[in-house]
Design a protein around this motif. Structure first.
Motif, PDB file in Angstrom:
ATOM      1  N   MET A   1       0.840  -1.181  -0.101  1.00  0.00           N
ATOM      2  CA  MET A   1      -0.094   0.006   0.097  1.00  0.00           C
ATOM      3  C   MET A   1       1.043   1.402  -0.278  1.00  0.00           C
ATOM      4  N   GLY A   2       0.583   1.961  -0.848  1.00  0.00           N
ATOM      5  CA  GLY A   2       1.556   3.097  -1.248  1.00  0.00           C
ATOM      6  C   GLY A   2       1.012   4.520  -0.604  1.00  0.00           C
ATOM      7  N   ILE A   3       1.890   5.512  -0.605  1.00  0.00           N
ATOM      8  CA  ILE A   3       1.342   6.769   0.143  1.00  0.00           C
ATOM      9  C   ILE A   3      -0.171   7.258  -0.268  1.00  0.00           C
ATOM     10  N   LYS A   4      -0.174   7.125  -1.802  1.00  0.00           N
ATOM     11  CA  LYS A   4      -1.402   7.630  -2.139  1.00  0.00           C
ATOM     12  C   LYS A   4      -2.671   6.856  -1.683  1.00  0.00           C
ATOM     13  N   ASP A   5      -2.358   5.698  -1.405  1.00  0.00           N
ATOM     14  CA  ASP A   5      -3.607   4.839  -1.000  1.00  0.00           C
ATOM     15  C   ASP A   5      -3.985   5.193   0.452  1.00  0.00           C
ATOM     16  N   THR A   6      -2.772   5.433   1.307  1.00  0.00           N
ATOM     17  CA  THR A   6      -2.977   5.846   2.523  1.00  0.00           C
ATOM     18  C   THR A   6      -3.734   7.331   2.705  1.00  0.00           C
ATOM     19  N   LEU A   7      -3.247   8.118   1.968  1.00  0.00           N
ATOM     20  CA  LEU A   7      -3.795   9.251   1.891  1.00  0.00           C
ATOM     21  C   LEU A   7      -5.133   9.379   1.745  1.00  0.00           C
ATOM     22  N   LYS A   8      -5.624   8.537   0.706  1.00  0.00           N
ATOM     23  CA  LYS A   8      -7.150   8.345   0.129  1.00  0.00           C
ATOM     24  C   LYS A   8      -7.864   7.684   1.271  1.00  0.00           C
ATOM     25  N   GLU A   9      -7.445   6.574   1.892  1.00  0.00           N
ATOM     26  CA  GLU A   9      -8.145   5.973   2.891  1.00  0.00           C
ATOM     27  C   GLU A   9      -8.389   7.186   4.181  1.00  0.00           C
ATOM     28  N   ASN A  10      -7.279   7.799   4.426  1.00  0.00           N
ATOM     29  CA  ASN A  10      -7.410   8.866   5.598  1.00  0.00           C
ATOM     30  C   ASN A  10      -8.392   9.834   5.194  1.00  0.00           C
ATOM     31  N   SER A  11      -8.386  10.341   4.122  1.00  0.00           N
ATOM     32  CA  SER A  11      -8.971  11.354   3.660  1.00  0.00           C
ATOM     33  C   SER A  11     -10.581  11.117   3.586  1.00  0.00           C
ATOM     34  N   ASN A  12     -10.738   9.765   3.216  1.00  0.00           N
ATOM     35  CA  ASN A  12     -12.138   9.141   3.008  1.00  0.00           C
ATOM     36  C   ASN A  12     -12.807   9.376   4.595  1.00  0.00           C
ATOM     37  N   LYS A  13     -11.806   8.993   5.556  1.00  0.00           N
ATOM     38  CA  LYS A  13     -12.283   8.576   6.887  1.00  0.00           C
ATOM     39  C   LYS A  13     -12.454   9.898   7.343  1.00  0.00           C
ATOM     40  N   LEU A  14     -11.723  10.943   7.041  1.00  0.00           N
ATOM     41  CA  LEU A  14     -12.104  12.513   7.492  1.00  0.00           C
ATOM     42  C   LEU A  14     -13.331  12.830   6.890  1.00  0.00           C
ATOM     43  N   LEU A  15     -13.576  12.492   5.705  1.00  0.00           N
ATOM     44  CA  LEU A  15     -14.753  13.090   5.001  1.00  0.00           C
ATOM     45  C   LEU A  15     -15.867  12.425   5.642  1.00  0.00           C
ATOM     46  N   ASN A  16     -15.866  11.124   6.240  1.00  0.00           N
ATOM     47  CA  ASN A  16     -16.753  10.485   6.668  1.00  0.00           C
ATOM     48  C   ASN A  16     -17.517  11.283   8.134  1.00  0.00           C
TER      49      ASN A  16
END
Length: 104
Positions: A1-16
Motif C-alpha cells: 500500500m503506497g502513500i497515495k492509498d494511505t492518503l486516500k483512505e485517511n481523507s475518506n475517513k475524515l470526510l465521513n
C-alpha cells in the motif's frame, strides 16, 4: 500500500467523520424542536387532567364513575379547549404587537 492509498483512505475517513458531524449539527434543531413539542404537549395534558378533575368535582363524580375511553374523551375535549385558548391568546398578542385591535 503506497502513500497515495494511505492518503486516500485517511481523507475518506475524515470526510465521513465531517459529514457525520455536519448531519448531527443539522439534526440538532429538529431534535430540540421535538423535545420542546413533547414538553408543551405534556404540560397541556397535565392542565387538561386538572380541568377534567374540576369538571368531575362540579358534577359530583369521580374517575371511577367513567370508563377509560370516556375519560380519554373528556381529557381530549379539555386539551382541545386549552389549545384553542392558547391560539386565541397568541393571535391577540400578535395583533397587539402590530398595533392592531382584535375587535376592529
Amino acid at each position: 500500500m503506497g502513500i497515495k492509498d494511505t492518503l486516500k483512505e485517511n481523507s475518506n475517513k475524515l470526510l465521513n467523520i465531517a459529514s457525520e458531524n455536519a448531519t448531527k449539527a443539522f439534526d440538532y434543531p429538529k431534535i430540540k424542536s421535538l423535545q420542546i413539542k413533547e414538553a408543551v404537549n405534556l404540560k397541556i395534558r397535565e392542565k387538561a387532567v386538572l380541568a377534567t378533575k374540576a369538571r368531575l368535582v362540579e358534577n359530583h363524580k369521580s374517575f371511577d364513575d367513567y370508563t377509560d375511553e370516556q375519560l380519554e374523551i373528556i381529557i381530549a375535549d379539555e386539551e382541545r379547549k386549552i389549545v384553542d385558548d392558547l391560539k386565541t391568546k397568541s393571535l391577540v398578542v400578535a395583533l397587539a404587537a402590530l398595533g392592531l385591535n382584535f375587535f376592529v
